[in-house]
Design a protein around this motif. Structure first.
Motif, mmCIF file in Angstrom:
data_model
loop_
_atom_site.group_PDB
_atom_site.id
_atom_site.type_symbol
_atom_site.label_atom_id
_atom_site.label_comp_id
_atom_site.label_asym_id
_atom_site.label_seq_id
_atom_site.Cartn_x
_atom_site.Cartn_y
_atom_site.Cartn_z
ATOM 1 N N ILE A 172 0.801 -1.227 0.000
ATOM 2 C CA ILE A 172 0.000 0.000 0.000
ATOM 3 C C ILE A 172 0.832 1.275 0.000
ATOM 4 C CG2 ILE A 172 -1.988 -1.111 1.092
ATOM 5 C CD1 ILE A 172 -1.095 0.094 3.752
ATOM 6 N N SER A 173 2.117 1.178 0.341
ATOM 7 C CA SER A 173 2.972 2.362 0.275
ATOM 8 C C SER A 173 4.438 1.975 0.378
ATOM 9 C CB SER A 173 2.634 3.351 1.403
ATOM 10 O OG SER A 173 3.040 2.843 2.665
ATOM 11 N N GLU A 174 5.278 2.873 -0.076
ATOM 12 C CA GLU A 174 6.722 2.689 0.088
ATOM 13 C C GLU A 174 7.374 4.064 0.139
ATOM 14 O OE1 GLU A 174 9.447 3.065 -2.199
ATOM 15 O OE2 GLU A 174 8.245 3.996 -3.784
ATOM 16 N N GLN A 175 8.399 4.191 0.962
ATOM 17 C CA GLN A 175 9.050 5.485 1.128
ATOM 18 C C GLN A 175 10.488 5.298 1.581
ATOM 19 O OE1 GLN A 175 7.491 7.712 4.511
ATOM 20 N NE2 GLN A 175 6.685 5.825 5.406
ATOM 21 N N ALA A 176 11.307 6.310 1.324
ATOM 22 C CA ALA A 176 12.704 6.282 1.766
ATOM 23 C C ALA A 176 12.761 6.700 3.226
ATOM 24 C CB ALA A 176 13.528 7.228 0.914
ATOM 25 N N ILE A 177 13.460 5.932 4.043
ATOM 26 C CA ILE A 177 13.612 6.273 5.458
ATOM 27 C C ILE A 177 15.065 6.600 5.810
ATOM 28 C CG2 ILE A 177 11.593 4.956 6.185
ATOM 29 C CD1 ILE A 177 13.478 2.710 7.046
ATOM 30 N N ALA A 178 15.983 6.268 4.913
ATOM 31 C CA ALA A 178 17.399 6.591 5.101
ATOM 32 C C ALA A 178 18.097 6.357 3.765
ATOM 33 C CB ALA A 178 18.024 5.728 6.197
#
Length: 224
Positions: free
Chosen positions: A21-27
């Motif tokens: 449902i989602s993906e994002q950069a965290i580092a």
């Protein structure tokens, strides 16, 4: 892709369905992927299905026609907004035409027309068009300052100077900034044209009075 070790279920059949449902950069070099599975997957799909049914009912189209219908509505909205904007500009220019005769002359060796007026609730773009109309109509050497309050707690200001005024050493960008400060704002621009804004409409009339006084003082000195 690196996943956490283990599925945390006793049998993979319990996963039933799996939906990212989602993906994002965290580092740097690391991304977080979020997904639903099992009962959460069923609930997610059911909710999305209900959203689509409601959307189809509202738009009165089939699911496969929603995208085209939305694009059509957005185009209609764009056209309507352009028509409203054009009507506002037209109204502003008409109002500018009615106040053009309020321009007054100062100076002896070099005559300069000055017009400083409040345009009520005209928006910033229309205010710009009104100033451009006045400059074109009154012709060279003309200094135009217009102000308006298009909405609550908002002020728009514009300064338009013809080349002859700029040649006298007066620049719109430098002139309008201090005037806007009286309305709790600021701004600037080119020597011949500048825009500014503020947050205190209650100070607009006094700011325009200040602009008129300063224009008269500066240009009277420069056109002796």
């Amino acid at each position: 892709m690196e996943l956490c070790g283990g599925t945390h279920v006793s049998n993979t059949s319990k996963i039933r369905g799996f939906k990212i449902i989602s993906e994002q950069a965290i580092a740097s070099g690391i991304r977080r992927v979020e997904a639903v599975a099992g009962e959460a997957f069923i609930e997610y799909i059911s909710a999305r299905d209900n959203y689509m049914k409601n959307l189809c009912s509202t738009l009165k189209v089939k699911a496969e026609e929603v995208s085209n219908r939305v694009e059509s509505l957005l185009e209609e909205l764009r056209i309507a907004r352009n028509e409203v904007s054009a009507a506002r500009v037209k109204g502003a220019i008409y109002k500018a035409a009615t106040i053009a005769d309020k321009a007054f002359l100062i100076g002896t060796s070099k005559r300069v027309r000055i017009i400083v007026e409040c345009m009520d609730d005209i928006d910033a773009d229309s205010l710009k068009s009104a100033a451009e109309y006045l400059v074109d109509t009154l012709q060279d050497r003309t200094a135009v300052i217009l102000g308006s309050s298009p909405s609550k707690e908002k002020v728009s200001l514009v300064a338009a100077f013809t080349p002859g005024v700029v040649d006298l050493g007066l620049q719109a960008g430098k002139f309008i900034g201090p005037i806007a400060k009286h309305c709790g704002g600021g701004g600037g621009g080119r020597p011949n044209f500048a825009q500014a804004g503020g947050r205190k409409p209650e100070n607009l009339l006094s700011a325009l009075d200040k602009a008129r006084e300063e224009l008269i003082s500066i240009l009277s000195e420069k056109t002796r």
